[in-house]
Design an enzyme around this catalytic site. Structure first.
Site, PDB file in Angstrom:
ATOM      1  N   ASP A 175      -8.729   2.856  -3.375  1.00  0.00           N
ATOM      2  CA  ASP A 175      -8.292   3.738  -2.061  1.00  0.00           C
ATOM      3  C   ASP A 175      -8.081   4.855  -2.145  1.00  0.00           C
ATOM      4  O   ASP A 175      -7.813   5.746  -3.270  1.00  0.00           O
ATOM      5  CB  ASP A 175      -6.698   3.154  -1.716  1.00  0.00           C
ATOM      6  CG  ASP A 175      -6.013   3.807  -0.432  1.00  0.00           C
ATOM      7  OD1 ASP A 175      -7.102   3.375   0.368  1.00  0.00           O
ATOM      8  OD2 ASP A 175      -5.252   4.258  -0.758  1.00  0.00           O
ATOM      9  N   HIS A 201       1.601   4.990  -2.454  1.00  0.00           N
ATOM     10  CA  HIS A 201       1.224   6.259  -3.396  1.00  0.00           C
ATOM     11  C   HIS A 201       2.728   6.957  -3.887  1.00  0.00           C
ATOM     12  O   HIS A 201       3.299   7.540  -3.296  1.00  0.00           O
ATOM     13  CB  HIS A 201       0.304   7.199  -2.458  1.00  0.00           C
ATOM     14  CG  HIS A 201      -0.859   6.704  -1.871  1.00  0.00           C
ATOM     15  ND1 HIS A 201      -2.117   6.687  -2.596  1.00  0.00           N
ATOM     16  CD2 HIS A 201      -1.205   6.190  -0.517  1.00  0.00           C
ATOM     17  CE1 HIS A 201      -2.895   5.959  -1.897  1.00  0.00           C
ATOM     18  NE2 HIS A 201      -2.484   5.902  -0.572  1.00  0.00           N
ATOM     19  N   HIS A 251       3.501  14.308   0.365  1.00  0.00           N
ATOM     20  CA  HIS A 251       3.018  15.569  -0.007  1.00  0.00           C
ATOM     21  C   HIS A 251       4.279  16.534   0.227  1.00  0.00           C
ATOM     22  O   HIS A 251       4.946  16.358   0.824  1.00  0.00           O
ATOM     23  CB  HIS A 251       1.896  15.946   1.098  1.00  0.00           C
ATOM     24  CG  HIS A 251       0.631  14.953   0.932  1.00  0.00           C
ATOM     25  ND1 HIS A 251      -0.187  15.111  -0.331  1.00  0.00           N
ATOM     26  CD2 HIS A 251      -0.178  14.109   1.761  1.00  0.00           C
ATOM     27  CE1 HIS A 251      -1.117  14.220  -0.119  1.00  0.00           C
ATOM     28  NE2 HIS A 251      -1.165  13.836   0.872  1.00  0.00           N
ATOM     29  N   HIS A 308     -10.534   0.746   1.304  1.00  0.00           N
ATOM     30  CA  HIS A 308     -10.458   1.982   2.019  1.00  0.00           C
ATOM     31  C   HIS A 308     -11.774   2.064   2.365  1.00  0.00           C
ATOM     32  O   HIS A 308     -12.758   2.380   1.911  1.00  0.00           O
ATOM     33  CB  HIS A 308     -10.028   3.221   1.165  1.00  0.00           C
ATOM     34  CG  HIS A 308      -9.978   4.576   1.930  1.00  0.00           C
ATOM     35  ND1 HIS A 308      -8.958   5.222   2.155  1.00  0.00           N
ATOM     36  CD2 HIS A 308     -11.275   4.948   2.359  1.00  0.00           C
ATOM     37  CE1 HIS A 308      -9.427   6.197   2.916  1.00  0.00           C
ATOM     38  NE2 HIS A 308     -10.741   6.341   2.988  1.00  0.00           N
ATOM     39  N   ARG A 321       2.200   8.720  -6.828  1.00  0.00           N
ATOM     40  CA  ARG A 321       1.941  10.144  -7.219  1.00  0.00           C
ATOM     41  C   ARG A 321       2.233  10.273  -8.708  1.00  0.00           C
ATOM     42  O   ARG A 321       2.287  11.433  -9.177  1.00  0.00           O
ATOM     43  CB  ARG A 321       2.215  11.165  -6.874  1.00  0.00           C
ATOM     44  CG  ARG A 321       2.367  11.276  -5.143  1.00  0.00           C
ATOM     45  CD  ARG A 321       0.965  11.080  -4.551  1.00  0.00           C
ATOM     46  NE  ARG A 321       0.688  11.226  -3.031  1.00  0.00           N
ATOM     47  CZ  ARG A 321      -0.220  10.977  -2.340  1.00  0.00           C
ATOM     48  NH1 ARG A 321      -1.210  10.666  -3.058  1.00  0.00           N
ATOM     49  NH2 ARG A 321      -0.274  11.307  -1.235  1.00  0.00           N
ATOM     50  N   ASP A 375       1.092   2.882   3.688  1.00  0.00           N
ATOM     51  CA  ASP A 375       0.188   3.749   3.217  1.00  0.00           C
ATOM     52  C   ASP A 375       1.111   5.061   2.741  1.00  0.00           C
ATOM     53  O   ASP A 375       0.575   6.247   3.033  1.00  0.00           O
ATOM     54  CB  ASP A 375      -0.957   4.251   3.893  1.00  0.00           C
ATOM     55  CG  ASP A 375      -1.883   5.035   3.427  1.00  0.00           C
ATOM     56  OD1 ASP A 375      -1.754   5.406   2.157  1.00  0.00           O
ATOM     57  OD2 ASP A 375      -3.058   5.492   4.087  1.00  0.00           O
ATOM     58  N   HIS A 417       0.859  -1.277  -0.107  1.00  0.00           N
ATOM     59  CA  HIS A 417      -0.029  -0.110  -0.013  1.00  0.00           C
ATOM     60  C   HIS A 417       0.925   1.240  -0.060  1.00  0.00           C
ATOM     61  O   HIS A 417       1.280   1.861   0.992  1.00  0.00           O
ATOM     62  CB  HIS A 417      -0.791  -0.005   1.439  1.00  0.00           C
ATOM     63  CG  HIS A 417      -2.126   1.330   1.135  1.00  0.00           C
ATOM     64  ND1 HIS A 417      -3.140   0.806   1.502  1.00  0.00           N
ATOM     65  CD2 HIS A 417      -1.962   2.382   0.684  1.00  0.00           C
ATOM     66  CE1 HIS A 417      -4.034   1.938   1.628  1.00  0.00           C
ATOM     67  NE2 HIS A 417      -3.120   2.738   0.870  1.00  0.00           N
ATOM     68  N   HIS A 450      -5.480  -0.543   5.713  1.00  0.00           N
ATOM     69  CA  HIS A 450      -5.025   0.465   6.698  1.00  0.00           C
ATOM     70  C   HIS A 450      -6.355   0.374   7.922  1.00  0.00           C
ATOM     71  O   HIS A 450      -6.854   1.417   8.173  1.00  0.00           O
ATOM     72  CB  HIS A 450      -4.913   1.802   6.371  1.00  0.00           C
ATOM     73  CG  HIS A 450      -5.697   2.397   5.275  1.00  0.00           C
ATOM     74  ND1 HIS A 450      -7.034   2.293   5.569  1.00  0.00           N
ATOM     75  CD2 HIS A 450      -5.343   3.138   4.173  1.00  0.00           C
ATOM     76  CE1 HIS A 450      -7.394   3.046   4.533  1.00  0.00           C
ATOM     77  NE2 HIS A 450      -6.545   3.616   3.668  1.00  0.00           N
ATOM     78  N   ASN A 464      -4.631   6.071  -7.339  1.00  0.00           N
ATOM     79  CA  ASN A 464      -5.365   7.323  -7.112  1.00  0.00           C
ATOM     80  C   ASN A 464      -4.308   8.354  -7.833  1.00  0.00           C
ATOM     81  O   ASN A 464      -3.997   9.396  -7.000  1.00  0.00           O
ATOM     82  CB  ASN A 464      -5.960   7.779  -5.805  1.00  0.00           C
ATOM     83  CG  ASN A 464      -4.858   7.701  -4.550  1.00  0.00           C
ATOM     84  OD1 ASN A 464      -3.733   6.995  -4.931  1.00  0.00           O
ATOM     85  ND2 ASN A 464      -4.854   8.424  -3.598  1.00  0.00           N
TER      86      ASN A 464
HETATM   87 ZN   LIG Z   1      -6.816   4.914   2.247  1.00  0.00          ZN
END
Ligand SMILES: [Zn+2]
Length: 431
Positions: A152, A62, A310, A179, A64, A306, A60, A232, A94
């Protein structure tokens, strides 16, 4: 290239190994596991005092990419994963645009090959554009290598849509990862509902918003027979639903993040550190204790980060408008080693299960075993090496760690992916 890892404590419950051995890597595979192996031209890696595990997997993250490359790219994400000791990661869909077609799955796999560090195993979206309205191109994505499916970032709000997703995805032998969030209960929620929301005077994100959807999806898994995985998980009651589902023999699994294991809402009250703003939010101390118990008793199947990079300006602002999430790839293993893998608590075998073996099974990847003939995807862990979590320590493009300032003992020293040394004595090796 050949490597001989000399005198290492190898741990792999799949083959029943928990001994000090030599491990010879030739080409992409493990050539031999035994005592006093001859180097015979291979580069010798000193394994003394270290542990060798099947390569760690984080199912899991991200990255980007595409769409938000200023936060992270597949290349920088792969560097962070390697630095943290991982051979495989599953990227969430995502992105912008949402990863909901085969060509986008292919794009991520190609980018990862170009980076030449860890394996990237993209997850596809369940629904087109993650809008929750129509199925995404599931079959097309499976053909291109999608490892699992998830919306998610959002809960699938319609029970009927989720049922259709489960019925469809199960035909392809893939897991639905959810999620769990009932949005009508979490509107504007930025901290756990209860003591945190009251003391901070902010909108609450109630435990029920997560638990209700976990309960619903477990019942959908019961009627569809689909393998269902809770992303999560963060509340004690939600975990209890999973425990009961497993006791009923349902194909239900779950994962937890280090921040939900080792932090709680009270940490926010003291600091207002926006790196502690997550979705789902940090819960109560009792919830975190229940998560740790779930890791030990087998209810929780995997540790995931997760990893949610950012940029500074997206976190360096008021709590209400700060983005959700924190980076995690480079602190996950050190946190587990420092807090869980200690005498009388958790074994190295259990660590191998929840950080390597179980996630590989859920992503439908070929098992990696510490035996001759297996792929040489391996993580070498130095339990004595000290990690100081500073922005400079992080290879990730973003520095929004919830654990900045921590000093932790134990981390990966070396990583091998397809027999290539991608982390050498703590340094990421560019291909
Ligand atoms: Zn999530």
């Amino acid at each position: 290239m050949a490597y001989l890892i000399r005198g290492v404590h190898a741990v792999d419950p799949q083959v029943g190994i928990d001994d000090v051995v030599d491990v010879l890597i030739e080409g992409k595979c493990i050539a031999e596991v035994g005592q006093d192996l001859s180097a015979d031209g291979a580069t010798v890696v000193d394994g003394q005092g270290k542990y060798l595990l099947p390569g760690l997997v984080d199912m899991h993250v991200h990255f980007r990419d595409p769409g938000f490359e200023y936060k992270e790219t597949i290349e920088t994400g792969a560097r962070a994963a390697t630095h943290g000791g991982f051979t495989d990661v599953a990227t969430m869909p995502n992105t912008m645009p949402v990863t909901d077609s085969g060509s986008q799955i292919r794009y991520q796999i190609d980018q990862a090959h170009a980076a030449g560090l860890c394996h990237v195993r993209p997850m596809g979206a369940l629904t087109a554009g993650q809008k929750g309205e129509a199925l995404a191109e599931i079959g097309d994505m499976v053909l291109e290598g999608a490892s699992a499916f998830s919306d998610d970032g959002h809960g699938v709000q319609s029970a009927g849509m989720m049922r259709t997703c489960m019925e469809y995805v199960s035909q392809f032998d893939r897991v639905v990862c959810a999620h769990c969030e009932v949005e009508s209960l979490t509107t504007n929620g930025v901290v756990n509902e209860g003591r945190a929301s009251t003391r901070l005077g902010m909108f609450g994100w109630p435990a029920l918003g997560e638990e209700l959807e976990i309960m619903r999806d477990i019942e959908l898994a019961r009627i569809t027979g689909c393998d269902f995985h809770v992303c999560h998980i963060s509340t004690a009651r939600g975990l209890e639903y999973v425990r009961r589902a497993k006791a009923d023999g349902l194909p239900v699994t779950c994962e937890v993040t280090p921040h939900h294991l080792f932090l709680c809402e009270d940490d926010i009250t003291d600091s207002y550190d926006t790196n502690l703003k997550m979705n789902p939010p940090l819960r109560t101390a009792a919830d975190a204790a229940a998560m740790r118990e779930g890791v030990l008793d087998g209810t929780i199947d995997c540790i995931v980060t997760d990893h949610a990079p950012h940029a500074a300006h997206e976190k360096d602002c008021e709590w209400e408008i700060a983005y959700f999430g924190c980076v995690g790839l480079e602190t996950s293993l050190p946190l587990m080693l420092a807090n869980m893998v200690i005498p009388g608590k958790m074994s190295w075998q259990r660590l191998a299960e929840i950080m390597a073996i179980n996630p590989r099974r859920l992503l439908r990847l070929k098992p990696v075993r510490i035996e001759s003939g297996s792929a040489a995807d391996l993580t070498l862990v130095d339990p004595e090496r000290v990690v100081r979590v500073t922005p400079e320590y992080l290879e990730s493009k973003s520095k929004n760690s919830a654990f900045l300032g921590y000093t932790l003992k134990g981390c990966a020293s070396d990583v091998f992916v397809d027999g290539r040394r991608t982390l050498a004595d703590g340094k990421v090796v560019a291909s």
